[in-house]
Design a protein around this motif. Structure first.
Motif, PDB file in Angstrom:
ATOM      1  N   PRO A 153      37.475  27.295  40.020  1.00  0.00           N
ATOM      2  CA  PRO A 153      38.481  27.179  41.080  1.00  0.00           C
ATOM      3  C   PRO A 153      38.113  28.066  42.271  1.00  0.00           C
ATOM      4  CG  PRO A 153      39.474  27.784  38.964  1.00  0.00           C
ATOM      5  CD  PRO A 153      37.993  27.888  38.789  1.00  0.00           C
ATOM      6  N   LYS A 154      38.305  27.516  43.464  1.00  0.00           N
ATOM      7  CA  LYS A 154      37.886  28.208  44.693  1.00  0.00           C
ATOM      8  C   LYS A 154      38.505  29.605  44.815  1.00  0.00           C
ATOM      9  CE  LYS A 154      36.334  26.082  48.893  1.00  0.00           C
ATOM     10  NZ  LYS A 154      36.421  24.911  49.717  1.00  0.00           N
ATOM     11  N   GLU A 155      39.774  29.698  44.397  1.00  0.00           N
ATOM     12  CA  GLU A 155      40.468  30.977  44.593  1.00  0.00           C
ATOM     13  C   GLU A 155      39.947  32.076  43.653  1.00  0.00           C
ATOM     14  OE1 GLU A 155      41.832  28.159  43.648  1.00  0.00           O
ATOM     15  OE2 GLU A 155      42.998  28.434  41.815  1.00  0.00           O
ATOM     16  N   ARG A 156      39.132  31.699  42.666  1.00  0.00           N
ATOM     17  CA  ARG A 156      38.640  32.724  41.731  1.00  0.00           C
ATOM     18  C   ARG A 156      37.229  33.226  42.081  1.00  0.00           C
ATOM     19  NH1 ARG A 156      40.737  32.471  35.798  1.00  0.00           N
ATOM     20  NH2 ARG A 156      40.166  34.631  36.170  1.00  0.00           N
ATOM     21  N   LEU A 157      36.657  32.636  43.115  1.00  0.00           N
ATOM     22  CA  LEU A 157      35.273  32.989  43.458  1.00  0.00           C
ATOM     23  C   LEU A 157      35.140  34.407  43.994  1.00  0.00           C
ATOM     24  CD1 LEU A 157      33.997  29.722  45.206  1.00  0.00           C
ATOM     25  CD2 LEU A 157      34.156  30.277  42.783  1.00  0.00           C
ATOM     26  N   TYR A 158      36.282  34.996  44.374  1.00  0.00           N
ATOM     27  CA  TYR A 158      36.231  36.317  45.017  1.00  0.00           C
ATOM     28  C   TYR A 158      36.820  37.420  44.144  1.00  0.00           C
ATOM     29  CZ  TYR A 158      34.994  33.293  48.840  1.00  0.00           C
ATOM     30  OH  TYR A 158      34.348  32.343  49.593  1.00  0.00           O
ATOM     31  N   GLU A 159      37.107  37.097  42.892  1.00  0.00           N
ATOM     32  CA  GLU A 159      37.638  38.141  42.009  1.00  0.00           C
ATOM     33  C   GLU A 159      36.498  38.743  41.177  1.00  0.00           C
ATOM     34  OE1 GLU A 159      39.224  36.152  37.924  1.00  0.00           O
ATOM     35  OE2 GLU A 159      40.458  35.786  39.684  1.00  0.00           O
ATOM     36  N   PRO A 160      36.683  39.991  40.698  1.00  0.00           N
ATOM     37  CA  PRO A 160      35.591  40.614  39.933  1.00  0.00           C
ATOM     38  C   PRO A 160      35.165  39.738  38.752  1.00  0.00           C
ATOM     39  CG  PRO A 160      37.338  42.192  40.341  1.00  0.00           C
ATOM     40  CD  PRO A 160      37.858  40.864  40.798  1.00  0.00           C
ATOM     41  N   LEU A 161      33.877  39.690  38.533  1.00  0.00           N
ATOM     42  CA  LEU A 161      33.343  38.843  37.468  1.00  0.00           C
ATOM     43  C   LEU A 161      33.886  39.244  36.095  1.00  0.00           C
ATOM     44  CD1 LEU A 161      31.398  36.647  38.355  1.00  0.00           C
ATOM     45  CD2 LEU A 161      29.590  37.920  37.250  1.00  0.00           C
ATOM     46  N   GLU A 162      34.152  40.552  35.940  1.00  0.00           N
ATOM     47  CA  GLU A 162      34.624  41.022  34.624  1.00  0.00           C
ATOM     48  C   GLU A 162      35.993  40.448  34.263  1.00  0.00           C
ATOM     49  OE1 GLU A 162      34.578  45.254  34.832  1.00  0.00           O
ATOM     50  OE2 GLU A 162      36.216  45.361  36.287  1.00  0.00           O
ATOM     51  N   ASP A 163      36.713  39.934  35.267  1.00  0.00           N
ATOM     52  CA  ASP A 163      38.018  39.317  34.978  1.00  0.00           C
ATOM     53  C   ASP A 163      37.879  37.841  34.593  1.00  0.00           C
ATOM     54  OD1 ASP A 163      39.025  41.728  35.650  1.00  0.00           O
ATOM     55  OD2 ASP A 163      39.814  41.120  37.619  1.00  0.00           O
ATOM     56  N   MET A 164      36.682  37.318  34.682  1.00  0.00           N
ATOM     57  CA  MET A 164      36.496  35.899  34.364  1.00  0.00           C
ATOM     58  C   MET A 164      36.154  35.721  32.890  1.00  0.00           C
ATOM     59  SD  MET A 164      34.291  34.278  37.411  1.00  0.00           S
ATOM     60  CE  MET A 164      35.093  33.678  38.884  1.00  0.00           C
ATOM     61  N   SER A 165      36.454  34.538  32.360  1.00  0.00           N
ATOM     62  CA  SER A 165      36.105  34.261  30.963  1.00  0.00           C
ATOM     63  C   SER A 165      34.580  34.152  30.847  1.00  0.00           C
ATOM     64  CB  SER A 165      36.757  32.958  30.517  1.00  0.00           C
ATOM     65  OG  SER A 165      36.101  31.869  31.138  1.00  0.00           O
ATOM     66  N   ARG A 166      34.096  34.201  29.603  1.00  0.00           N
ATOM     67  CA  ARG A 166      32.659  34.132  29.368  1.00  0.00           C
ATOM     68  C   ARG A 166      32.070  32.814  29.893  1.00  0.00           C
ATOM     69  NH1 ARG A 166      28.525  34.009  25.762  1.00  0.00           N
ATOM     70  NH2 ARG A 166      29.378  32.321  24.515  1.00  0.00           N
ATOM     71  N   GLY A 167      32.824  31.745  29.649  1.00  0.00           N
ATOM     72  CA  GLY A 167      32.357  30.427  30.099  1.00  0.00           C
ATOM     73  C   GLY A 167      32.216  30.372  31.612  1.00  0.00           C
ATOM     74  N   MET A 168      33.213  30.972  32.291  1.00  0.00           N
ATOM     75  CA  MET A 168      33.164  30.987  33.761  1.00  0.00           C
ATOM     76  C   MET A 168      31.957  31.792  34.237  1.00  0.00           C
ATOM     77  SD  MET A 168      37.070  31.570  34.902  1.00  0.00           S
ATOM     78  CE  MET A 168      38.245  30.244  34.947  1.00  0.00           C
ATOM     79  N   GLN A 169      31.726  32.930  33.571  1.00  0.00           N
ATOM     80  CA  GLN A 169      30.579  33.762  33.951  1.00  0.00           C
ATOM     81  C   GLN A 169      29.269  32.997  33.737  1.00  0.00           C
ATOM     82  OE1 GLN A 169      30.579  37.782  32.418  1.00  0.00           O
ATOM     83  NE2 GLN A 169      32.798  37.936  32.567  1.00  0.00           N
ATOM     84  N   GLN A 170      29.263  32.167  32.700  1.00  0.00           N
ATOM     85  CA  GLN A 170      28.058  31.389  32.432  1.00  0.00           C
ATOM     86  C   GLN A 170      27.798  30.369  33.536  1.00  0.00           C
ATOM     87  OE1 GLN A 170      27.768  30.755  28.371  1.00  0.00           O
ATOM     88  NE2 GLN A 170      26.263  29.115  28.561  1.00  0.00           N
ATOM     89  N   LYS A 171      28.893  29.806  34.042  1.00  0.00           N
ATOM     90  CA  LYS A 171      28.738  28.867  35.156  1.00  0.00           C
ATOM     91  C   LYS A 171      28.190  29.580  36.392  1.00  0.00           C
ATOM     92  CE  LYS A 171      32.149  25.390  33.919  1.00  0.00           C
ATOM     93  NZ  LYS A 171      33.351  24.703  34.367  1.00  0.00           N
ATOM     94  N   VAL A 172      28.627  30.822  36.576  1.00  0.00           N
ATOM     95  CA  VAL A 172      28.114  31.603  37.711  1.00  0.00           C
ATOM     96  C   VAL A 172      26.601  31.826  37.526  1.00  0.00           C
ATOM     97  CG1 VAL A 172      28.289  33.765  39.012  1.00  0.00           C
ATOM     98  CG2 VAL A 172      30.354  32.723  38.049  1.00  0.00           C
ATOM     99  N   ALA A 173      26.196  32.032  36.266  1.00  0.00           N
ATOM    100  CA  ALA A 173      24.763  32.219  35.986  1.00  0.00           C
ATOM    101  C   ALA A 173      23.983  30.946  36.327  1.00  0.00           C
ATOM    102  CB  ALA A 173      24.555  32.584  34.521  1.00  0.00           C
TER     103      ALA A 173
END
Ligand SMILES: Nc1ncnc2c1ncn2[C@@H]1O[C@H](COP(=O)(O)OP(=O)(O)OP(=O)(O)O)[C@@H](O)[C@H]1O
Ligand SMILES: [Mg+2]
Length: 283
Positions: A153-173
């Protein structure tokens, strides 16, 4: 269409490591005086005389149980490790001799990607863009586009990565791996740990990358259905060796069906390795 040009050539490649037991013995305090001069003999052969070609625009899958050598092979191709024996070329460039040129053509996404966890997805990607020497404004637009295409989600692109789920972090990778538009992408378990919807997002993205951006993709996975659906060809690794390499259809056709049931990729895996991957992963 898959091209005829060879994108990746792996020839008779071997990589071994001193195993941890041998490493422990090597420590002088743990070894008897008389043994100190002798090198430790025990070695783990992680990749054992592997040969394979991946063609341009191919999506090529590597299946194998834990410890079968998948990540080591990916690391060898991405110039992070040097082969003990054999040779690897990426578009005719040798990974050892032409390391820098190879690095410009490829990118590797690993399941244990390192990030600045206090920074946001966008900040991490923009940091990577600067490292790759990419133009800032263009990269910012591209980063937003890739991250949202992957379902973040666009609104989550600017929050600290540590607040994201593992799956979301994987997508960032995955997004970071695409930022430099590599002509060859090495994805080490890109969908492990993702929920079905997120898996689908990444799979669609991989297909799109090949179709629209002419990329060649080598991926490892523990997901048999994913390999079957997504890959043009699959190699099954077992204890560092390629047991079999073919198209999913040919692999399924090579294994007799059981009681009239259609052969699945899981049957194929079991047939060639004698291992049930699900049990293996659950361990
Ligand atoms: N840096 C290292 N030092 C020592 N041994 C290593 C090293 N890297 C890998 N190995 C060993 O090489 C073998 C292959 O490991 P590798 O990580 O390539 O397997 P894998 O197929 O990626 O497994 P997984 O499915 O668990 O990711 C294993 O026995 C592992 O312990
Ligand atoms: Mg691995």
């Amino acid at each position: 269409m898959i091209g005829t040009q060879v994108a990746l050539h792996v020839e008779n490649t071997t990589k071994s490591f001193a195993n941890s037991e041998a490493k422990r013995q090597w420590l002088p305090v743990r070894r008897k005086e008389a043994d100190k001069t002798k090198p430790p003999r025990k070695r783990i052969v992680a990749v054992d005389h592997v040969s394979m070609d991946v063609r341009r625009r191919e999506i090529f899958g590597i299946l194998g149980a834990n410890g079968s050598g998948k990540s080591t092979l990916i690391r060898l191709i991405s110039t992070l490790l040097i082969p003990d024996e054999g040779c690897i070329t990426v578009f005719d460039l040798d990974v050892t001799r032409d390391e820098m040129a190879v690095k410009r053509l490829i990118n590797r996404v690993s399941v244990d990607a390192a990030f600045f966890k206090k920074l946001s997805a966008m900040e991490n990607l923009m940091y990577a863009a600067r490292l790759y020497g990419l133009p800032t404004v263009e990269s910012r637009d591209k980063a937003v586009r890739i991250l949202t295409q992957l379902g973040l989600p666009k609104e989550r692109l600017y929050e600290p990565l540590e607040d994201m789920s593992r799956g979301m972090q994987q997508k960032v990778a995955v997004a970071r791996g695409l930022l430099s538009s590599p002509i060859m992408l090495l994805l080490d378990e890109p969908t492990t740990g993702l929920d079905p919807r997120s898996k689908r997002d990444v799979q669609v993205f991989v297909q799109d990358l090949r179709d629209a951006h002419d990329a060649t993709i080598l991926l490892t996975t523990h997901d048999m259905d994913e390999a079957d659906r997504l890959c043009d060809r699959i190699a099954i690794l077992d204890q560092g060796r390629i047991k079999v390499l073919d198209t999913p259809a040919a692999l399924r056709a090579s294994v007799p069906s059981d009681n009239g049931h259609e052969t699945t990729m899981e049957d194929v895996f079991l047939h060639y390795t004698g291992k049930n991957l699900k049990e293996d992963v659950a361990e």
